[in-house]
Design a protein around this motif. Structure first.
Motif, PDB file in Angstrom:
ATOM      1  N   ALA A   1      40.791  57.967  40.276  1.00  0.00           N
ATOM      2  CA  ALA A   1      40.628  56.866  41.237  1.00  0.00           C
ATOM      3  C   ALA A   1      39.332  56.121  40.977  1.00  0.00           C
ATOM      4  CB  ALA A   1      40.676  57.412  42.665  1.00  0.00           C
ATOM      5  N   ALA A   2      38.254  56.859  40.716  1.00  0.00           N
ATOM      6  CA  ALA A   2      36.977  56.214  40.450  1.00  0.00           C
ATOM      7  C   ALA A   2      37.051  55.361  39.194  1.00  0.00           C
ATOM      8  CB  ALA A   2      35.883  57.276  40.318  1.00  0.00           C
ATOM      9  N   GLY A   3      37.741  55.831  38.198  1.00  0.00           N
ATOM     10  CA  GLY A   3      37.891  55.058  36.978  1.00  0.00           C
ATOM     11  C   GLY A   3      38.669  53.781  37.214  1.00  0.00           C
ATOM     12  N   ALA A   4      39.710  53.862  38.050  1.00  0.00           N
ATOM     13  CA  ALA A   4      40.502  52.665  38.354  1.00  0.00           C
ATOM     14  C   ALA A   4      39.669  51.620  39.079  1.00  0.00           C
ATOM     15  CB  ALA A   4      41.726  53.062  39.182  1.00  0.00           C
ATOM     16  N   LEU A   5      38.857  52.033  40.053  1.00  0.00           N
ATOM     17  CA  LEU A   5      38.011  51.096  40.780  1.00  0.00           C
ATOM     18  C   LEU A   5      37.005  50.420  39.865  1.00  0.00           C
ATOM     19  CD1 LEU A   5      37.394  53.108  44.096  1.00  0.00           C
ATOM     20  CD2 LEU A   5      38.860  51.110  43.763  1.00  0.00           C
ATOM     21  N   VAL A   6      36.423  51.189  38.984  1.00  0.00           N
ATOM     22  CA  VAL A   6      35.459  50.612  38.049  1.00  0.00           C
ATOM     23  C   VAL A   6      36.134  49.601  37.149  1.00  0.00           C
ATOM     24  CG1 VAL A   6      33.934  51.134  36.103  1.00  0.00           C
ATOM     25  CG2 VAL A   6      33.929  52.611  38.117  1.00  0.00           C
ATOM     26  N   GLY A   7      37.360  49.885  36.738  1.00  0.00           N
ATOM     27  CA  GLY A   7      38.083  48.948  35.903  1.00  0.00           C
ATOM     28  C   GLY A   7      38.385  47.654  36.624  1.00  0.00           C
ATOM     29  N   LEU A   8      38.758  47.721  37.911  1.00  0.00           N
ATOM     30  CA  LEU A   8      39.011  46.519  38.679  1.00  0.00           C
ATOM     31  C   LEU A   8      37.757  45.681  38.839  1.00  0.00           C
ATOM     32  CD1 LEU A   8      41.413  47.917  41.444  1.00  0.00           C
ATOM     33  CD2 LEU A   8      41.994  46.372  39.549  1.00  0.00           C
ATOM     34  N   ALA A   9      36.630  46.333  39.115  1.00  0.00           N
ATOM     35  CA  ALA A   9      35.385  45.601  39.288  1.00  0.00           C
ATOM     36  C   ALA A   9      34.991  44.881  38.007  1.00  0.00           C
ATOM     37  CB  ALA A   9      34.290  46.566  39.727  1.00  0.00           C
ATOM     38  N   VAL A  10      35.159  45.512  36.867  1.00  0.00           N
ATOM     39  CA  VAL A  10      34.809  44.886  35.587  1.00  0.00           C
ATOM     40  C   VAL A  10      35.724  43.703  35.320  1.00  0.00           C
ATOM     41  CG1 VAL A  10      34.747  45.252  33.101  1.00  0.00           C
ATOM     42  CG2 VAL A  10      33.813  46.988  34.649  1.00  0.00           C
ATOM     43  N   ALA A  11      37.034  43.849  35.619  1.00  0.00           N
ATOM     44  CA  ALA A  11      37.970  42.747  35.397  1.00  0.00           C
ATOM     45  C   ALA A  11      37.648  41.567  36.286  1.00  0.00           C
ATOM     46  CB  ALA A  11      39.397  43.242  35.651  1.00  0.00           C
ATOM     47  N   ALA A  12      37.287  41.830  37.559  1.00  0.00           N
ATOM     48  CA  ALA A  12      36.940  40.744  38.474  1.00  0.00           C
ATOM     49  C   ALA A  12      35.711  40.005  37.993  1.00  0.00           C
ATOM     50  CB  ALA A  12      36.725  41.307  39.881  1.00  0.00           C
ATOM     51  N   ALA A  13      34.720  40.717  37.476  1.00  0.00           N
ATOM     52  CA  ALA A  13      33.509  40.065  36.993  1.00  0.00           C
ATOM     53  C   ALA A  13      33.786  39.198  35.777  1.00  0.00           C
ATOM     54  CB  ALA A  13      32.461  41.118  36.676  1.00  0.00           C
ATOM     55  N   LEU A  14      34.677  39.636  34.909  1.00  0.00           N
ATOM     56  CA  LEU A  14      34.976  38.882  33.706  1.00  0.00           C
ATOM     57  C   LEU A  14      35.776  37.622  34.004  1.00  0.00           C
ATOM     58  CD1 LEU A  14      35.835  41.803  31.232  1.00  0.00           C
ATOM     59  CD2 LEU A  14      33.773  40.385  31.251  1.00  0.00           C
ATOM     60  N   PHE A  15      36.704  37.671  34.951  1.00  0.00           N
ATOM     61  CA  PHE A  15      37.581  36.533  35.235  1.00  0.00           C
ATOM     62  C   PHE A  15      37.204  35.797  36.523  1.00  0.00           C
ATOM     63  CE2 PHE A  15      40.061  39.507  32.673  1.00  0.00           C
ATOM     64  CZ  PHE A  15      40.504  38.680  31.654  1.00  0.00           C
ATOM     65  N   TRP A  16      35.973  35.932  37.005  1.00  0.00           N
ATOM     66  CA  TRP A  16      35.545  35.305  38.272  1.00  0.00           C
ATOM     67  C   TRP A  16      35.612  33.785  38.200  1.00  0.00           C
ATOM     68  CZ3 TRP A  16      35.041  36.706  43.075  1.00  0.00           C
ATOM     69  CH2 TRP A  16      34.366  35.888  43.975  1.00  0.00           C
ATOM     70  N   ASP A  17      35.133  33.234  37.096  1.00  0.00           N
ATOM     71  CA  ASP A  17      35.148  31.775  36.962  1.00  0.00           C
ATOM     72  C   ASP A  17      36.571  31.242  36.986  1.00  0.00           C
ATOM     73  OD1 ASP A  17      32.430  31.835  36.830  1.00  0.00           O
ATOM     74  OD2 ASP A  17      32.352  31.852  34.624  1.00  0.00           O
ATOM     75  N   ARG A  18      37.477  31.896  36.308  1.00  0.00           N
ATOM     76  CA  ARG A  18      38.859  31.429  36.299  1.00  0.00           C
ATOM     77  C   ARG A  18      39.493  31.542  37.686  1.00  0.00           C
ATOM     78  NH1 ARG A  18      42.533  33.693  31.568  1.00  0.00           N
ATOM     79  NH2 ARG A  18      40.853  32.586  30.460  1.00  0.00           N
ATOM     80  N   LEU A  19      39.136  32.588  38.377  1.00  0.00           N
ATOM     81  CA  LEU A  19      39.667  32.735  39.740  1.00  0.00           C
ATOM     82  C   LEU A  19      39.169  31.640  40.660  1.00  0.00           C
ATOM     83  CD1 LEU A  19      39.465  36.647  40.121  1.00  0.00           C
ATOM     84  CD2 LEU A  19      41.523  35.243  39.815  1.00  0.00           C
ATOM     85  N   MET A  20      37.856  31.280  40.480  1.00  0.00           N
ATOM     86  CA  MET A  20      37.289  30.190  41.305  1.00  0.00           C
ATOM     87  C   MET A  20      37.967  28.865  40.997  1.00  0.00           C
ATOM     88  SD  MET A  20      35.212  31.542  43.380  1.00  0.00           S
ATOM     89  CE  MET A  20      34.381  30.053  43.985  1.00  0.00           C
ATOM     90  N   THR A  21      38.293  28.666  39.718  1.00  0.00           N
ATOM     91  CA  THR A  21      38.994  27.428  39.344  1.00  0.00           C
ATOM     92  C   THR A  21      40.355  27.350  40.006  1.00  0.00           C
ATOM     93  OG1 THR A  21      37.835  27.429  37.240  1.00  0.00           O
ATOM     94  CG2 THR A  21      39.788  26.039  37.394  1.00  0.00           C
ATOM     95  N   MET A  22      41.014  28.442  40.121  1.00  0.00           N
ATOM     96  CA  MET A  22      42.339  28.502  40.746  1.00  0.00           C
ATOM     97  C   MET A  22      42.239  28.477  42.264  1.00  0.00           C
ATOM     98  SD  MET A  22      44.083  31.375  38.283  1.00  0.00           S
ATOM     99  CE  MET A  22      45.630  31.340  39.214  1.00  0.00           C
ATOM    100  N   LYS A  23      40.979  28.415  42.805  1.00  0.00           N
ATOM    101  CA  LYS A  23      40.724  28.336  44.239  1.00  0.00           C
ATOM    102  C   LYS A  23      41.363  29.492  44.996  1.00  0.00           C
ATOM    103  CE  LYS A  23      40.343  23.300  44.247  1.00  0.00           C
ATOM    104  NZ  LYS A  23      40.841  22.041  44.846  1.00  0.00           N
ATOM    105  N   ILE A  24      41.181  30.628  44.408  1.00  0.00           N
ATOM    106  CA  ILE A  24      41.626  31.841  45.094  1.00  0.00           C
ATOM    107  C   ILE A  24      40.407  32.462  45.724  1.00  0.00           C
ATOM    108  CG2 ILE A  24      42.690  34.096  44.805  1.00  0.00           C
ATOM    109  CD1 ILE A  24      44.237  32.973  42.474  1.00  0.00           C
ATOM    110  N   SER A  25      40.467  32.620  46.955  1.00  0.00           N
ATOM    111  CA  SER A  25      39.315  33.198  47.673  1.00  0.00           C
ATOM    112  C   SER A  25      39.661  34.578  48.141  1.00  0.00           C
ATOM    113  CB  SER A  25      38.958  32.299  48.866  1.00  0.00           C
ATOM    114  OG  SER A  25      40.048  32.230  49.763  1.00  0.00           O
ATOM    115  N   PHE A  26      38.645  35.392  48.254  1.00  0.00           N
ATOM    116  CA  PHE A  26      38.819  36.779  48.712  1.00  0.00           C
ATOM    117  C   PHE A  26      38.151  36.907  50.053  1.00  0.00           C
ATOM    118  CE2 PHE A  26      39.236  36.874  44.157  1.00  0.00           C
ATOM    119  CZ  PHE A  26      40.310  37.697  43.949  1.00  0.00           C
TER     120      PHE A  26
END
Length: 205
Positions: free
Chosen positions: A180-205
């Motif tokens: 579980a800890a490994g999965a969470l770390v993987g999600l956090a790394v993916a979010a950091a890498l694709f943050w700009d693209r997510l902002m462009t798509m106007k997806i808010s969290f």
């Protein structure tokens, strides 16, 4: 002066084949006498060496059948010690030569006009073969004893204890936590890498 043809004719009858055959037979007889004399001289000296070594031959263990101790006949008599070593006389009929046949050829173990050093070398050779046989027999017993000792030690070791059920569950839960800890770390790394693209798509969290 006689004609050469007349001289040849007068000499021819005196040269007969029977005379030549007789001369050849005499030459062979003389050579055979020399060969017989040499053989007898060789055999006589080897007989003396065999008599010198008689006490050594008598002390060899009765269960060792790899020694020969035989004086062979023939054009060159030999005193055989075993299948690969023997004593023969040199061409001078006075030199004792202790020889051994090896994979790389014939080796001279001793050579002397004196009987004693050759007899001493033969005695040492026999002793070395006896010791080699004893060591080989002892070496064949050691591995079996060592294997028996190892088996005894293994049987004396206590059996492995079974793992308790509670301990198995704790190990299983620890593994799940790591996944579980490994999965969470993987999600956090993916979010950091694709943050700009997510902002462009106007997806808010």
């Amino acid at each position: 002066m006689k004609d050469p043809d007349e001289q040849f004719t007068s000499l021819t009858p005196s040269r007969k084949l029977s005379d030549a055959v007789r001369d050849v037979k005499n030459a062979f007889a003389d050579r055979d006498d020399v060969v017989v004399d040499m053989r007898e001289a060789h055999r006589m000296r080897l007989d003396l060496l065999a008599a010198e070594l008689t006490p050594v031959f008598a002390d060899v263990p009765a269960d060792m059948d790899n020694f020969d101790f035989v004086l062979s006949s023939g054009l060159q008599p030999r005193l055989w010690i075993d299948a690969v070593s023997h004593v023969a006389m040199g061409r001078d009929r006075r030199t004792y030569r202790f020889l051994r046949d090896t994979r790389i050829g014939r080796v001279v173990l001793a050579e002397s006009t004196d009987m004693k050093p050759v007899a001493d070398q033969v005695t040492r050779y026999v002793a070395e073969r006896i010791v080699e046989r004893q060591r080989m027999m002892e070496g064949g017993v050691e591995p079996a004893v060592a294997g028996l000792n190892r088996a005894t030690v293994r049987e004396a070791e206590p059996p492995l204890q079974a793992t308790a059920p509670g301990k198995r569950w704790s190990t299983f839960l620890s593994g799940l936590g790591l996944i579980a800890a490994g999965a969470l770390v993987g999600l956090a790394v993916a979010a950091a890498l694709f943050w700009d693209r997510l902002m462009t798509m106007k997806i808010s969290f």
